[in-house]
Design an enzyme around this catalytic site. Structure first.
Site, short mmCIF file in Angstrom:
data_model
loop_
_atom_site.label_atom_id
_atom_site.label_comp_id
_atom_site.label_asym_id
_atom_site.label_seq_id
_atom_site.Cartn_x
_atom_site.Cartn_y
_atom_site.Cartn_z
N LYS A 122 0.83 -1.22 0.00
CA LYS A 122 0.00 0.00 0.00
C LYS A 122 0.87 1.26 0.00
O LYS A 122 0.67 2.16 -0.81
CB LYS A 122 -0.91 0.01 1.24
CG LYS A 122 -1.58 1.34 1.49
CD LYS A 122 -2.44 1.33 2.74
CE LYS A 122 -1.72 1.61 4.01
NZ LYS A 122 -1.51 3.02 4.34
N ASN A 123 1.82 1.33 0.94
CA ASN A 123 2.58 2.57 1.09
C ASN A 123 3.47 2.86 -0.10
O ASN A 123 3.82 4.01 -0.35
CB ASN A 123 3.40 2.54 2.39
CG ASN A 123 2.52 2.68 3.62
OD1 ASN A 123 1.34 3.01 3.51
ND2 ASN A 123 3.08 2.43 4.80
N ARG B 48 -3.18 10.71 4.19
CA ARG B 48 -1.97 11.46 4.45
C ARG B 48 -0.97 11.39 3.30
O ARG B 48 -0.32 12.37 2.95
CB ARG B 48 -1.33 10.93 5.74
CG ARG B 48 -0.05 11.62 6.09
CD ARG B 48 0.58 11.05 7.32
NE ARG B 48 1.94 11.54 7.44
CZ ARG B 48 2.25 12.74 7.87
NH1 ARG B 48 1.32 13.57 8.25
NH2 ARG B 48 3.51 13.13 7.92
N CYS C 279 -3.30 12.72 13.22
CA CYS C 279 -4.24 11.62 13.20
C CYS C 279 -4.21 10.97 14.57
O CYS C 279 -3.52 11.44 15.47
CB CYS C 279 -3.93 10.63 12.08
SG CYS C 279 -2.43 9.73 12.34
N ARG D 7 2.13 14.05 13.58
CA ARG D 7 2.61 13.82 12.22
C ARG D 7 2.88 15.11 11.42
O ARG D 7 2.21 15.41 10.43
CB ARG D 7 1.64 12.90 11.47
CG ARG D 7 1.33 11.65 12.28
CD ARG D 7 0.63 10.60 11.49
NE ARG D 7 1.51 9.95 10.55
CZ ARG D 7 1.15 8.89 9.81
NH1 ARG D 7 -0.06 8.41 9.92
NH2 ARG D 7 1.99 8.33 8.98
N ASP E 201 4.48 -0.02 12.36
CA ASP E 201 3.21 -0.51 11.84
C ASP E 201 2.92 -1.96 12.24
O ASP E 201 1.81 -2.44 12.05
CB ASP E 201 3.16 -0.37 10.30
CG ASP E 201 3.03 1.09 9.88
OD1 ASP E 201 2.78 1.95 10.75
OD2 ASP E 201 3.19 1.38 8.68
N ILE F 233 8.21 5.79 17.51
CA ILE F 233 7.95 6.61 16.32
C ILE F 233 6.77 7.56 16.54
O ILE F 233 6.83 8.73 16.17
CB ILE F 233 7.67 5.71 15.08
CG1 ILE F 233 8.81 4.70 14.88
CG2 ILE F 233 7.49 6.57 13.82
CD1 ILE F 233 10.16 5.27 14.53
N ARG G 293 -8.44 0.11 4.66
CA ARG G 293 -7.43 0.99 4.07
C ARG G 293 -6.16 0.21 3.75
O ARG G 293 -5.41 0.60 2.86
CB ARG G 293 -7.08 2.13 5.02
CG ARG G 293 -8.17 3.16 5.21
CD ARG G 293 -7.67 4.30 6.08
NE ARG G 293 -6.29 4.60 5.68
CZ ARG G 293 -5.30 4.84 6.54
NH1 ARG G 293 -5.52 4.86 7.82
NH2 ARG G 293 -4.08 5.08 6.10
C1 UD1 Z 1 5.13 6.35 6.61
C2 UD1 Z 1 4.10 5.26 6.41
C3 UD1 Z 1 3.49 4.85 7.74
C4 UD1 Z 1 4.56 4.50 8.75
C5 UD1 Z 1 5.60 5.61 8.85
C6 UD1 Z 1 6.76 5.27 9.74
C7 UD1 Z 1 3.30 5.85 4.19
C8 UD1 Z 1 2.16 6.29 3.34
N1 UD1 Z 1 3.08 5.77 5.51
O1 UD1 Z 1 4.43 7.49 7.10
O2 UD1 Z 1 2.65 3.72 7.52
O3 UD1 Z 1 3.96 4.34 10.03
O4 UD1 Z 1 6.12 5.92 7.54
O5 UD1 Z 1 7.37 4.11 9.30
O6 UD1 Z 1 4.35 5.52 3.68
N2 UD1 Z 1 8.40 13.46 11.50
C9 UD1 Z 1 8.81 14.69 11.93
N3 UD1 Z 1 8.83 15.71 11.04
C10 UD1 Z 1 8.45 15.54 9.74
C11 UD1 Z 1 8.05 14.28 9.30
C12 UD1 Z 1 8.04 13.24 10.21
O7 UD1 Z 1 9.15 14.87 13.09
O8 UD1 Z 1 8.49 16.52 8.99
C13 UD1 Z 1 8.36 12.33 12.45
C14 UD1 Z 1 6.93 11.86 12.67
O9 UD1 Z 1 6.27 12.62 13.65
C15 UD1 Z 1 7.15 10.44 13.12
C16 UD1 Z 1 8.40 10.02 12.34
O10 UD1 Z 1 9.03 11.21 11.92
O11 UD1 Z 1 7.47 10.42 14.49
C17 UD1 Z 1 8.10 9.12 11.16
O12 UD1 Z 1 7.26 9.80 10.26
P1 UD1 Z 1 7.36 9.58 8.69
O13 UD1 Z 1 8.51 8.67 8.38
O14 UD1 Z 1 7.33 10.92 8.04
O15 UD1 Z 1 6.01 8.82 8.40
P2 UD1 Z 1 5.12 8.93 7.10
O16 UD1 Z 1 5.97 9.08 5.91
O17 UD1 Z 1 4.02 9.90 7.31
#
Ligand code: UD1
Length: 432
Positions: free
Chosen positions: A34-35, A104, A128, A133, A319, A341, A411
């Protein structure tokens, strides 16, 4: 409202009714990731040529992304697990809030939209249930590539100044290895002028999958899958035909379905390196794994308590934290599970407790004392992976459970009741 009243309210919602205690046998087929698929679909914005993606899972999130891309003028055709996307006549660069808010990953379209159109206005996705996030890393990356980015009334407005309307390669050091930020920057940098270097990049297999797609489209990228990715920008990208990797989180969930029911099962297709940390934890808690070219056969023994801490890849994935907790709730001895995380990813604990699990939570750590049996109950999955944890617990619980929260489950898990039903689980979807 009393707990009983709340529970009966939940049963009025669509739910899976699961008769626990059945042994499973046979093979569970894993769908495409999915991701990966979601982000690969947004890469179609980077070319005027048609892009064909195969092994795209039939999920509601994929439907959501189809709607978002269609709203921008992309022609999207879905036929089974094949998705054809053609962004030759873009009509906009501003996906509507109602669509982005529910999905997202659609925010990650800001990178390719900006690179293709020279401007983009994408609503901030918001937090969420599992955490705030933020997307600051995405924004910092786009700014480093020369974009002007402002937040206006909940919308991120990005544009490329100058007549050329082209981003410029840059060195970007991420504060944290965000998957989405790495993907956003990778897509934007692919069409930038000059070289970009992303340091402290996310190393998740989905990032590597995106890089492989972009390379097949003509991009010049090296190092994806490691902490430093180098992108030599190219003038244009072309279409291609590309197969999405198998979903490592669905595969992990299926291995846990075998472990929690103490059943021997085969799970395929799997790329074992994508699941190294999870496979190690399964071995540590008492499962035998036979790995071959295509998949994994798991033979659970007596399950013992172990400790788990979630980490960015190649560490243990957040996850699978909730699904693994369901297994450890049935283990002999004590487990300590630490979530690193997300700040609010322990909501499944209360639901597991309703099934008789013995779990104490302090901040982001859960101490799980294994119990000899879980008992069926009406439970609610509060997010995608929490719902999966509820399904797993219900598979082994004595008596019937009603698992609601199917909008979350759908989802991320394609056709879950049919897949589990084929290996012997007794479950039926009820839509009151
Ligand atoms: C992706 C996955 C999600 C998974 C996550 C972590 C997709 C669509 N979703 O989400 O299923 O749970 O990776 O493996 O691929 N963070 C910051 N600042 C930012 C961005 C992120 O501090 O600008 C932090 C977030 O709060 C979180 C961590 O980094 O604690 C991981 O987030 P991120 O890797 O960005 O997750 P997603 O890409 O949204």
């Amino acid at each position: 409202m009393t707990v009983a009243a709340l529970a009966s309210q939940d049963i009025l919602k669509p739910h899976l009714e699961i008769d626990g205690g059945e042994k499973l046998s046979g093979e569970l087929r894993v769908s495409g990731a999915k991701n990966s698929a979601l982000v690969l679909m947004t890469a179609s914005l980077l070319t005027e040529d048609p892009l064909t993606l195969r092994n795209v899972p039939p999920l509601t999130d994929i439907g959501g992304m189809t709607e978002i891309l269609s709203s921008l003028g992309v022609k999207v055709q879905r036929s089974g697990e094949v998705v054809r996307l053609h962004a030759d006549q873009m009509t906009g660069a501003e996906p509507p809030y109602e669509l982005v808010n529910g999905l997202r990953a659609s925010f990650f379209a800001i990178g390719p939209l900006l690179a293709r159109m020279g401007h983009a206005r994408v609503p901030l996705p918001g937090g969420c249930r599992i955490g705030a996030r933020p997307v600051v890393e995405h924004i910092r990356g786009l700014k480093a590539l020369g974009a002007v980015v402002n937040v206006e009334h909940g919308i991120i407005a990005a544009s490329i100044p100058g007549r050329e309307q082209r981003l410029k390669g840059a060195e970007i050091v991420l504060d944290c290895p965000s998957v989405g930020a790495t993907e956003t920057i990778l897509m934007a940098a692919a069409l930038a002028r000059g070289t970009s270097v992303i340091s402290n990049a996310a190393q998740e297999p989905e990032v590597q999958d995106l890089a492989n797609l972009l390379i097949a489209m003509g991009a010049n990228i090296s190092g994806a899958g490691g902490p430093t990715i180098t992108v030599e920008g190219v003038d244009q990208l072309k279409g291609c035909d590309y197969m999405v990797i198998p979903d490592r989180i669905e595969a992990g969930t299926f291995l846990l379905a075998a472990a929690i029911t103490r059943s021997k099962l085969r799970v395929a297709p799997v790329i074992p390196e994508h699941l190294s940390a999870v496979l190690q934890k399964l071995r540590d808690c008492g499962c035998k794994l036979d790995i071959d070219q295509e998949g994994i056969t798991i033979t659970p023994g007596e399950i013992r308590g172990i400790d788990i801490t979630t980490q960015p890849f190649p560490g243990f994935p957040t996850d699978l934290q909730a699904p693994f907790m369901a297994l450890l709730a049935t283990a002999q001895g004590t487990s300590v599970i630490t979530e690193k995380i997300y700040e609010n990813r322990m909501q499944h604990v209360a639901e597991l407790q309703r099934m008789g699990a013995s779990i104490r939570v302090q901040s982001n750590t859960a101490v799980v004392e294994g119990v000899s049996a879980l008992s069926g109950a009406p439970v609610n999955g509060t997010d995608l992976r929490a719902s999966a944890a509820m399904v797993l617990a219900a598979l082994v619980a004595t008596g019937k459970s009603q698992v609601s929260g199917l909008d979350h489950l759908d989802r991320g898990y394609a056709d879950i009741e049919a897949k589990l039903g084929r290996v012997g689980a007794k479950l039926i979807r009820r839509t009151p």
